[in-house]
Enzyme design. Structure first.
Site, PDB file in Angstrom:
ATOM      1  N   ARG A  40      25.458 -27.108 -77.369  1.00  0.00           N
ATOM      2  CA  ARG A  40      24.514 -27.542 -78.415  1.00  0.00           C
ATOM      3  C   ARG A  40      23.060 -27.475 -77.971  1.00  0.00           C
ATOM      4  O   ARG A  40      22.738 -27.821 -76.853  1.00  0.00           O
ATOM      5  CB  ARG A  40      24.809 -29.012 -78.765  1.00  0.00           C
ATOM      6  CG  ARG A  40      25.761 -29.175 -79.893  1.00  0.00           C
ATOM      7  CD  ARG A  40      25.626 -30.512 -80.544  1.00  0.00           C
ATOM      8  NE  ARG A  40      26.009 -31.628 -79.707  1.00  0.00           N
ATOM      9  CZ  ARG A  40      25.884 -32.887 -80.092  1.00  0.00           C
ATOM     10  NH1 ARG A  40      25.381 -33.179 -81.268  1.00  0.00           N
ATOM     11  NH2 ARG A  40      26.268 -33.872 -79.305  1.00  0.00           N
ATOM     12  N   HIS A  58      35.890 -35.875 -81.344  1.00  0.00           N
ATOM     13  CA  HIS A  58      34.724 -35.955 -80.456  1.00  0.00           C
ATOM     14  C   HIS A  58      33.480 -35.614 -81.272  1.00  0.00           C
ATOM     15  O   HIS A  58      32.908 -34.547 -81.190  1.00  0.00           O
ATOM     16  CB  HIS A  58      34.898 -34.957 -79.307  1.00  0.00           C
ATOM     17  CG  HIS A  58      33.801 -35.012 -78.296  1.00  0.00           C
ATOM     18  ND1 HIS A  58      33.412 -36.163 -77.675  1.00  0.00           N
ATOM     19  CD2 HIS A  58      33.005 -34.039 -77.789  1.00  0.00           C
ATOM     20  CE1 HIS A  58      32.439 -35.897 -76.824  1.00  0.00           C
ATOM     21  NE2 HIS A  58      32.165 -34.611 -76.882  1.00  0.00           N
ATOM     22  N   THR A  75      28.793 -26.945 -67.277  1.00  0.00           N
ATOM     23  CA  THR A  75      29.997 -27.773 -67.110  1.00  0.00           C
ATOM     24  C   THR A  75      31.021 -27.088 -66.210  1.00  0.00           C
ATOM     25  O   THR A  75      31.649 -27.738 -65.379  1.00  0.00           O
ATOM     26  CB  THR A  75      30.674 -28.100 -68.464  1.00  0.00           C
ATOM     27  OG1 THR A  75      30.913 -26.885 -69.155  1.00  0.00           O
ATOM     28  CG2 THR A  75      29.841 -29.040 -69.296  1.00  0.00           C
ATOM     29  N   THR A 119      35.392 -26.801 -74.556  1.00  0.00           N
ATOM     30  CA  THR A 119      34.476 -26.134 -75.496  1.00  0.00           C
ATOM     31  C   THR A 119      34.459 -26.850 -76.849  1.00  0.00           C
ATOM     32  O   THR A 119      35.510 -27.181 -77.403  1.00  0.00           O
ATOM     33  CB  THR A 119      34.918 -24.670 -75.674  1.00  0.00           C
ATOM     34  OG1 THR A 119      35.036 -24.067 -74.387  1.00  0.00           O
ATOM     35  CG2 THR A 119      33.921 -23.896 -76.524  1.00  0.00           C
TER      36      THR A 119
HETATM   37  N1  LIG Z   1      34.296 -31.847 -75.166  1.00  0.00           N
HETATM   38  C1  LIG Z   1      33.287 -32.383 -74.506  1.00  0.00           C
HETATM   39  O1  LIG Z   1      33.257 -33.573 -74.232  1.00  0.00           O
HETATM   40  C2  LIG Z   1      32.159 -31.523 -74.049  1.00  0.00           C
HETATM   41  C3  LIG Z   1      32.067 -30.243 -74.506  1.00  0.00           C
HETATM   42  N2  LIG Z   1      31.100 -29.402 -74.026  1.00  0.00           N
HETATM   43  C4  LIG Z   1      31.099 -28.037 -74.525  1.00  0.00           C
HETATM   44  O2  LIG Z   1      31.480 -27.162 -73.473  1.00  0.00           O
HETATM   45  C5  LIG Z   1      30.910 -25.876 -73.682  1.00  0.00           C
HETATM   46  C6  LIG Z   1      30.184 -25.412 -72.436  1.00  0.00           C
HETATM   47  O3  LIG Z   1      29.053 -26.217 -72.188  1.00  0.00           O
HETATM   48  P1  LIG Z   1      28.054 -25.823 -70.989  1.00  0.00           P
HETATM   49  O4  LIG Z   1      28.824 -25.529 -69.771  1.00  0.00           O
HETATM   50  O5  LIG Z   1      27.003 -26.848 -70.952  1.00  0.00           O
HETATM   51  O6  LIG Z   1      27.433 -24.458 -71.551  1.00  0.00           O
HETATM   52  P2  LIG Z   1      26.771 -23.275 -70.729  1.00  0.00           P
HETATM   53  O7  LIG Z   1      26.021 -22.439 -71.710  1.00  0.00           O
HETATM   54  O8  LIG Z   1      26.052 -23.787 -69.542  1.00  0.00           O
HETATM   55  O9  LIG Z   1      28.034 -22.444 -70.191  1.00  0.00           O
HETATM   56  C7  LIG Z   1      28.882 -21.729 -71.000  1.00  0.00           C
HETATM   57  C8  LIG Z   1      29.341 -20.532 -70.193  1.00  0.00           C
HETATM   58  O10 LIG Z   1      30.358 -19.878 -70.951  1.00  0.00           O
HETATM   59  C9  LIG Z   1      30.210 -18.492 -70.678  1.00  0.00           C
HETATM   60  N3  LIG Z   1      30.916 -17.687 -71.660  1.00  0.00           N
HETATM   61  C10 LIG Z   1      30.560 -17.408 -72.934  1.00  0.00           C
HETATM   62  N4  LIG Z   1      31.478 -16.600 -73.499  1.00  0.00           N
HETATM   63  C11 LIG Z   1      32.434 -16.382 -72.565  1.00  0.00           C
HETATM   64  C12 LIG Z   1      33.638 -15.635 -72.538  1.00  0.00           C
HETATM   65  N5  LIG Z   1      34.034 -14.933 -73.600  1.00  0.00           N
HETATM   66  N6  LIG Z   1      34.363 -15.634 -71.407  1.00  0.00           N
HETATM   67  C13 LIG Z   1      33.986 -16.347 -70.319  1.00  0.00           C
HETATM   68  N7  LIG Z   1      32.850 -17.060 -70.285  1.00  0.00           N
HETATM   69  C14 LIG Z   1      32.090 -17.077 -71.387  1.00  0.00           C
HETATM   70  C15 LIG Z   1      28.704 -18.284 -70.702  1.00  0.00           C
HETATM   71  O11 LIG Z   1      28.327 -17.047 -70.107  1.00  0.00           O
HETATM   72  C16 LIG Z   1      28.222 -19.492 -69.938  1.00  0.00           C
HETATM   73  O12 LIG Z   1      28.128 -19.250 -68.546  1.00  0.00           O
HETATM   74  C17 LIG Z   1      30.025 -26.020 -74.919  1.00  0.00           C
HETATM   75  O13 LIG Z   1      30.732 -25.610 -76.067  1.00  0.00           O
HETATM   76  C18 LIG Z   1      29.765 -27.521 -74.973  1.00  0.00           C
HETATM   77  O14 LIG Z   1      29.422 -27.956 -76.269  1.00  0.00           O
HETATM   78  C19 LIG Z   1      30.219 -29.798 -73.058  1.00  0.00           C
HETATM   79  C20 LIG Z   1      30.263 -31.081 -72.583  1.00  0.00           C
HETATM   80  C21 LIG Z   1      31.190 -32.067 -73.091  1.00  0.00           C
HETATM   81  C1  LIG Z   2      28.358 -31.949 -75.161  1.00  0.00           C
HETATM   82  C2  LIG Z   2      29.176 -33.055 -75.637  1.00  0.00           C
HETATM   83  O1  LIG Z   2      30.083 -32.872 -76.407  1.00  0.00           O
HETATM   84  C3  LIG Z   2      28.885 -34.365 -75.173  1.00  0.00           C
HETATM   85  O2  LIG Z   2      28.027 -34.548 -74.315  1.00  0.00           O
HETATM   86  O3  LIG Z   2      29.531 -35.315 -75.658  1.00  0.00           O
END
Ligand SMILES: NC(=O)C1=CN([C@@H]2O[C@H](COP(=O)(O)OP(=O)(O)OC[C@H]3O[C@@H](n4cnc5c(N)ncnc54)[C@H](O)[C@@H]3O)[C@@H](O)[C@H]2O)C=CC1
Ligand SMILES: CC(=O)C(=O)O
Length: 312
Positions: free
Chosen positions: A87, A180, A16, A124
């Site tokens: 997730r 959410h 993301t 997040t």
């Molecule tokens: N609210 C919403 O609608 C949505 C929420 N999400 C959430 O967003 C988050 C990220 O999702 P993705 O990008 O797909 O995951 P991802 O695993 O591809 O990326 C997460 C990144 O965060 C980094 N990271 C972890 N700890 C860190 C720290 N202390 N400092 C800096 N970077 C750190 C990781 O190294 C990784 O590159 C997840 O919790 C996901 O569930 C994702 C899509 C929609």
């Molecule tokens: C990852 C997440 O929260 C979503 O796709 O809705």
């Protein structure tokens, strides 16, 4: 006269975060700093450089850099937190609370060491609880800390309705309230297609199926991807909110906002219709809800509260 360029830091250079950074740059909303952990510094720099090398082709002037050093985020106007764990199949957003609260707390602390008055948008998960963590840790006023859920959830609803009716997504509007999670509350009563109430265009039982698909829309993508969660639509949602704030557009968009009495809830972050402008959440709109809608929103708020009670 040259205007100072805005600075946007995107924390977390995963799916993301990197997609968001690229969209922000393409829209020239500001210079973008992509941040990840020290162990991922080279890939983060590599992703940023790759984006910057697309600039001459795409014709954008936003500079994109990658780093693990929060000094590079100094004086950010906007910070987008995507850092944390996503997730996997079988996991709920709620399973993430213990891991991600530590991440969000630590990155917020680092951000605030180097920027005095940023607006923070949290992605997040579980986003309602994580936005609360960022709010508490940052010490910023409530309007400056918000979360993304409703733009994405509403986009999913709009996409499914457009597909059902074979019409342009541009003409479908909607509103999804609440947390959410699977208890979110898509408000079909406030949804229109070219100004026509959607409830008059789609039979009730079919509309209920669309509502249910919206509620579990994140899980549908998780199951299809097999090793992560959605990122194109979430990034697009973040960028729509960022644009509203950076350009002071005064858009009316759903956001995870801090409630102090609105909708009868006190001291929680929840998805509600907001006015987004230069000061972040400039207003929360309180819609008239039916008894059923109120009950659904209450149930959603209870699930957010139970997550918040799991926070340290
Ligand atoms: N609210 C919403 O609608 C949505 C929420 N999400 C959430 O967003 C988050 C990220 O999702 P993705 O990008 O797909 O995951 P991802 O695993 O591809 O990326 C997460 C990144 O965060 C980094 N990271 C972890 N700890 C860190 C720290 N202390 N400092 C800096 N970077 C750190 C990781 O190294 C990784 O590159 C997840 O919790 C996901 O569930 C994702 C899509 C929609
Ligand atoms: C990852 C997440 O929260 C979503 O796709 O809705």
């Amino acid at each position: 006269m040259s205007l100072k360029r805005k600075k946007i830091s995107v924390i977390g250079a995963g799916f993301t975060g990197s997609t968001t950074a690229f969209l922000l740059a393409q829209k020239e909303l500001g210079d973008v700093v992509l941040v990840d952990i020290p162990e991922a510094e080279n890939p983060t720099k590599g992703k940023a450089l790759d984006m910057w090398e697309a600039a001459p082709i795409q014709g954008f002037d936003s500079y994109v850099t990658g780093t693990s050093d929060y000094k590079d985020t100094a004086d950010s106007d906007l910070v987008i937190i995507t850092a944390g764990v996503a997730r996997k199949p079988g996991m709920s957003r709620d399973d993430l609370v213990q891991i991600n609260q530590k991440v969000v707390k630590s990155v917020t602390k680092e951000i605030m060491k180097h920027s005095s008055n940023p607006t923070i948008i949290v992605l997040t998960n579980p986003v309602d609880a994580m936005t609360y963590v960022a709010y508490k840790e940052s010490g910023l006023p409530k309007n400056k800390v918000l979360g993304q859920s409703g733009v994405l959830d509403t986009a999913r609803f709009r996409a499914f309705v457009a597909e059902e009716l074979n019409v342009s997504v541009k003409d479908v509007s909607g509103f999804v309230l609440g947390g959410h999670g699977d208890t979110m509350v898509p408000l079909t009563r406030y949804s229109y297609v070219g100004g026509i109430p959607v409830e008059t265009l789609i039979p009730k039982d079919r509309l209920e199926q669309i509502v249910q698909r919206t509620r579990v829309g994140g899980g549908e993508i998780v199951n299809l991807l097999g090793n992560g969660s959605a990122y194109y639509a979430p990034a697009a949602a973040l960028v729509e909110m960022a644009e509203a704030i950076i350009k002071d557009q005064r858009r009316i968009l759903p956001a995870v906002a801090y409630l102090e009495g609105e909708y009868g809830f006190e001291g929680i972050y929840l998805g509600v219709p907001t006015l987004l402008g230069a000061n972040g959440v400039e207003k929360i709109f309180e819609l008239d809800l039916t008894e059923d809608e109120k009950a659904a929103l209450k149930k959603s708020a209870e699930s957010v509260k139970s997550l918040m009670s799991a926070l340290n």
